[in-house]
Design a protein around this motif. Sequence first.
Motif, PDB file in Angstrom:
ATOM      1  N   CYS A  18       0.845  -1.177   0.000  1.00  0.00           N
ATOM      2  CA  CYS A  18       0.000   0.000   0.000  1.00  0.00           C
ATOM      3  C   CYS A  18       0.890   1.240   0.000  1.00  0.00           C
ATOM      4  O   CYS A  18       2.044   1.191   0.432  1.00  0.00           O
ATOM      5  N   ALA A  19       0.332   2.299  -0.543  1.00  0.00           N
ATOM      6  CA  ALA A  19       1.059   3.560  -0.626  1.00  0.00           C
ATOM      7  C   ALA A  19       0.069   4.704  -0.527  1.00  0.00           C
ATOM      8  O   ALA A  19      -1.127   4.531  -0.810  1.00  0.00           O
ATOM      9  N   ALA A  20       0.556   5.873  -0.131  1.00  0.00           N
ATOM     10  CA  ALA A  20      -0.320   7.016   0.100  1.00  0.00           C
ATOM     11  C   ALA A  20       0.294   8.295  -0.444  1.00  0.00           C
ATOM     12  O   ALA A  20       1.512   8.466  -0.448  1.00  0.00           O
ATOM     13  N   GLY A  21      -0.575   9.177  -0.877  1.00  0.00           N
ATOM     14  CA  GLY A  21      -0.156  10.495  -1.322  1.00  0.00           C
ATOM     15  C   GLY A  21      -1.327  11.454  -1.246  1.00  0.00           C
ATOM     16  O   GLY A  21      -2.479  11.031  -1.280  1.00  0.00           O
ATOM     17  N   THR A  22      -1.043  12.737  -1.163  1.00  0.00           N
ATOM     18  CA  THR A  22      -2.101  13.726  -1.028  1.00  0.00           C
ATOM     19  C   THR A  22      -2.647  14.217  -2.358  1.00  0.00           C
ATOM     20  O   THR A  22      -3.695  14.843  -2.406  1.00  0.00           O
ATOM     21  N   GLU A  23      -1.947  13.960  -3.437  1.00  0.00           N
ATOM     22  CA  GLU A  23      -2.370  14.456  -4.736  1.00  0.00           C
ATOM     23  C   GLU A  23      -3.576  13.688  -5.262  1.00  0.00           C
ATOM     24  O   GLU A  23      -3.550  12.469  -5.386  1.00  0.00           O
ATOM     25  N   ILE A  24      -4.636  14.427  -5.573  1.00  0.00           N
ATOM     26  CA  ILE A  24      -5.874  13.796  -6.031  1.00  0.00           C
ATOM     27  C   ILE A  24      -5.658  12.981  -7.302  1.00  0.00           C
ATOM     28  O   ILE A  24      -6.288  11.951  -7.518  1.00  0.00           O
ATOM     29  N   ALA A  25      -4.733  13.431  -8.156  1.00  0.00           N
ATOM     30  CA  ALA A  25      -4.520  12.780  -9.457  1.00  0.00           C
ATOM     31  C   ALA A  25      -4.127  11.314  -9.334  1.00  0.00           C
ATOM     32  O   ALA A  25      -4.261  10.550 -10.285  1.00  0.00           O
ATOM     33  N   ILE A  26      -3.644  10.905  -8.190  1.00  0.00           N
ATOM     34  CA  ILE A  26      -3.245   9.503  -8.005  1.00  0.00           C
ATOM     35  C   ILE A  26      -4.387   8.562  -8.333  1.00  0.00           C
ATOM     36  O   ILE A  26      -4.198   7.488  -8.909  1.00  0.00           O
ATOM     37  N   ILE A  27      -5.611   8.947  -8.002  1.00  0.00           N
ATOM     38  CA  ILE A  27      -6.764   8.054  -8.158  1.00  0.00           C
ATOM     39  C   ILE A  27      -7.064   7.804  -9.626  1.00  0.00           C
ATOM     40  O   ILE A  27      -7.648   6.774  -9.973  1.00  0.00           O
ATOM     41  N   PHE A  28      -6.663   8.692 -10.518  1.00  0.00           N
ATOM     42  CA  PHE A  28      -7.094   8.593 -11.910  1.00  0.00           C
ATOM     43  C   PHE A  28      -6.512   7.369 -12.615  1.00  0.00           C
ATOM     44  O   PHE A  28      -7.209   6.678 -13.341  1.00  0.00           O
ATOM     45  N   ASP A  29      -5.200   7.084 -12.402  1.00  0.00           N
ATOM     46  CA  ASP A  29      -4.638   5.916 -13.071  1.00  0.00           C
ATOM     47  C   ASP A  29      -4.064   4.897 -12.093  1.00  0.00           C
ATOM     48  O   ASP A  29      -3.677   3.803 -12.497  1.00  0.00           O
ATOM     49  N   CYS A  30      -4.000   5.272 -10.818  1.00  0.00           N
ATOM     50  CA  CYS A  30      -3.550   4.325  -9.791  1.00  0.00           C
ATOM     51  C   CYS A  30      -2.253   3.642 -10.232  1.00  0.00           C
ATOM     52  O   CYS A  30      -2.151   2.408 -10.248  1.00  0.00           O
ATOM     53  N   ASP A  31      -1.279   4.448 -10.560  1.00  0.00           N
ATOM     54  CA  ASP A  31      -0.020   3.982 -11.132  1.00  0.00           C
ATOM     55  C   ASP A  31       1.072   3.979 -10.065  1.00  0.00           C
ATOM     56  O   ASP A  31       1.344   5.018  -9.461  1.00  0.00           O
ATOM     57  N   ARG A  43       4.079   4.097 -10.373  1.00  0.00           N
ATOM     58  CA  ARG A  43       5.217   4.948 -10.750  1.00  0.00           C
ATOM     59  C   ARG A  43       4.969   6.422 -10.439  1.00  0.00           C
ATOM     60  O   ARG A  43       5.843   7.252 -10.645  1.00  0.00           O
ATOM     61  N   SER A  44       3.792   6.718  -9.945  1.00  0.00           N
ATOM     62  CA  SER A  44       3.454   8.107  -9.672  1.00  0.00           C
ATOM     63  C   SER A  44       4.410   8.720  -8.659  1.00  0.00           C
ATOM     64  O   SER A  44       4.645   8.159  -7.596  1.00  0.00           O
ATOM     65  N   ALA A  45       4.930   9.884  -9.020  1.00  0.00           N
ATOM     66  CA  ALA A  45       5.824  10.601  -8.114  1.00  0.00           C
ATOM     67  C   ALA A  45       5.056  11.182  -6.928  1.00  0.00           C
ATOM     68  O   ALA A  45       5.665  11.649  -5.957  1.00  0.00           O
ATOM     69  N   TYR A  46       3.732  11.161  -7.010  1.00  0.00           N
ATOM     70  CA  TYR A  46       2.917  11.723  -5.937  1.00  0.00           C
ATOM     71  C   TYR A  46       2.737  10.758  -4.763  1.00  0.00           C
ATOM     72  O   TYR A  46       2.216  11.145  -3.721  1.00  0.00           O
ATOM     73  N   LEU A  47       3.123   9.517  -4.926  1.00  0.00           N
ATOM     74  CA  LEU A  47       3.019   8.561  -3.824  1.00  0.00           C
ATOM     75  C   LEU A  47       4.170   8.825  -2.856  1.00  0.00           C
ATOM     76  O   LEU A  47       5.331   8.626  -3.193  1.00  0.00           O
ATOM     77  N   GLU A  48       3.816   9.257  -1.657  1.00  0.00           N
ATOM     78  CA  GLU A  48       4.817   9.763  -0.718  1.00  0.00           C
ATOM     79  C   GLU A  48       5.297   8.723   0.282  1.00  0.00           C
ATOM     80  O   GLU A  48       6.433   8.808   0.770  1.00  0.00           O
ATOM     81  N   VAL A  49       4.423   7.800   0.629  1.00  0.00           N
ATOM     82  CA  VAL A  49       4.744   6.828   1.679  1.00  0.00           C
ATOM     83  C   VAL A  49       4.391   5.432   1.166  1.00  0.00           C
ATOM     84  O   VAL A  49       3.300   5.246   0.603  1.00  0.00           O
ATOM     85  N   TRP A  50       5.297   4.488   1.388  1.00  0.00           N
ATOM     86  CA  TRP A  50       5.071   3.096   0.996  1.00  0.00           C
ATOM     87  C   TRP A  50       5.204   2.189   2.202  1.00  0.00           C
ATOM     88  O   TRP A  50       6.037   2.423   3.092  1.00  0.00           O
ATOM     89  N   GLY A  51       4.426   1.104   2.181  1.00  0.00           N
ATOM     90  CA  GLY A  51       4.617   0.059   3.171  1.00  0.00           C
ATOM     91  C   GLY A  51       5.665  -0.935   2.698  1.00  0.00           C
ATOM     92  O   GLY A  51       6.201  -0.818   1.589  1.00  0.00           O
ATOM     93  N   GLN A  52       5.922  -1.917   3.533  1.00  0.00           N
ATOM     94  CA  GLN A  52       6.987  -2.882   3.235  1.00  0.00           C
ATOM     95  C   GLN A  52       6.482  -4.074   2.428  1.00  0.00           C
ATOM     96  O   GLN A  52       7.266  -4.855   1.923  1.00  0.00           O
ATOM     97  N   GLY A  53       5.158  -4.210   2.320  1.00  0.00           N
ATOM     98  CA  GLY A  53       4.594  -5.284   1.522  1.00  0.00           C
ATOM     99  C   GLY A  53       4.192  -6.496   2.337  1.00  0.00           C
ATOM    100  O   GLY A  53       4.761  -6.762   3.402  1.00  0.00           O
ATOM    101  N   THR A  54       3.186  -7.205   1.821  1.00  0.00           N
ATOM    102  CA  THR A  54       2.759  -8.461   2.430  1.00  0.00           C
ATOM    103  C   THR A  54       2.539  -9.470   1.301  1.00  0.00           C
ATOM    104  O   THR A  54       1.904  -9.156   0.298  1.00  0.00           O
ATOM    105  N   PRO A  55       3.081 -10.671   1.430  1.00  0.00           N
ATOM    106  CA  PRO A  55       3.000 -11.637   0.331  1.00  0.00           C
ATOM    107  C   PRO A  55       1.664 -12.371   0.305  1.00  0.00           C
ATOM    108  O   PRO A  55       1.123 -12.751   1.353  1.00  0.00           O
ATOM    109  N   VAL A  56       1.161 -12.567  -0.893  1.00  0.00           N
ATOM    110  CA  VAL A  56      -0.048 -13.346  -1.130  1.00  0.00           C
ATOM    111  C   VAL A  56       0.291 -14.448  -2.123  1.00  0.00           C
ATOM    112  O   VAL A  56       0.813 -14.166  -3.205  1.00  0.00           O
ATOM    113  N   THR A  57       0.011 -15.677  -1.752  1.00  0.00           N
ATOM    114  CA  THR A  57       0.247 -16.820  -2.628  1.00  0.00           C
ATOM    115  C   THR A  57      -1.057 -17.570  -2.807  1.00  0.00           C
ATOM    116  O   THR A  57      -1.676 -17.991  -1.824  1.00  0.00           O
ATOM    117  N   VAL A  58      -1.472 -17.707  -4.065  1.00  0.00           N
ATOM    118  CA  VAL A  58      -2.703 -18.430  -4.381  1.00  0.00           C
ATOM    119  C   VAL A  58      -2.291 -19.723  -5.078  1.00  0.00           C
ATOM    120  O   VAL A  58      -1.823 -19.709  -6.209  1.00  0.00           O
TER     121      VAL A  58
END
Length: 131
Positions: A99-112, A114-129
């Motif tokens: 998961c990642a977070a940013g204050t810029e509204i534009a993030i929601i438009f393409d949910c990319d 690579r967006s430079a607007y994503l300011e904070v990232w988590g460390q990740g959690t693995p999912v195996t199906v």
Amino acid sequence: QLQLVESGGGLVQPGGSLRLSCAASGFSLDDYVIGWFRQAPGKEREGVSCISSISSSRGSTNYQNSVKGRFTISRDNAKNTVYLQMSSLKPEDTAIYYCAAGTEIAIIFDCDPRSAYLEVWGQGTPVTVSS
């Protein structure tokens, strides 16, 4: 210190369900767009789903086509947490989920991721199906 911590990943059989959590500390998620992203082995990180900030688009969401109808993103403001409910899981959903977070509204438009607007990232959690 701004921090996101994911949890809830694990091993699940095809057709099963998991709920991932993204808990924030050091800041309030109310004014942030939150996204779930994933990276499978040997592949680039991709957007899964994003949800708008409370102060902007009143809960607008964006889903990657491959997860529409199967995944649901939501937020619990009281717990400062965002969830990703995943159902009807497929082997191709296997990945590390971030998961990642940013204050810029534009993030929601393409949910990319690579967006430079994503300011904070988590460390990740693995999912195996897998069966």
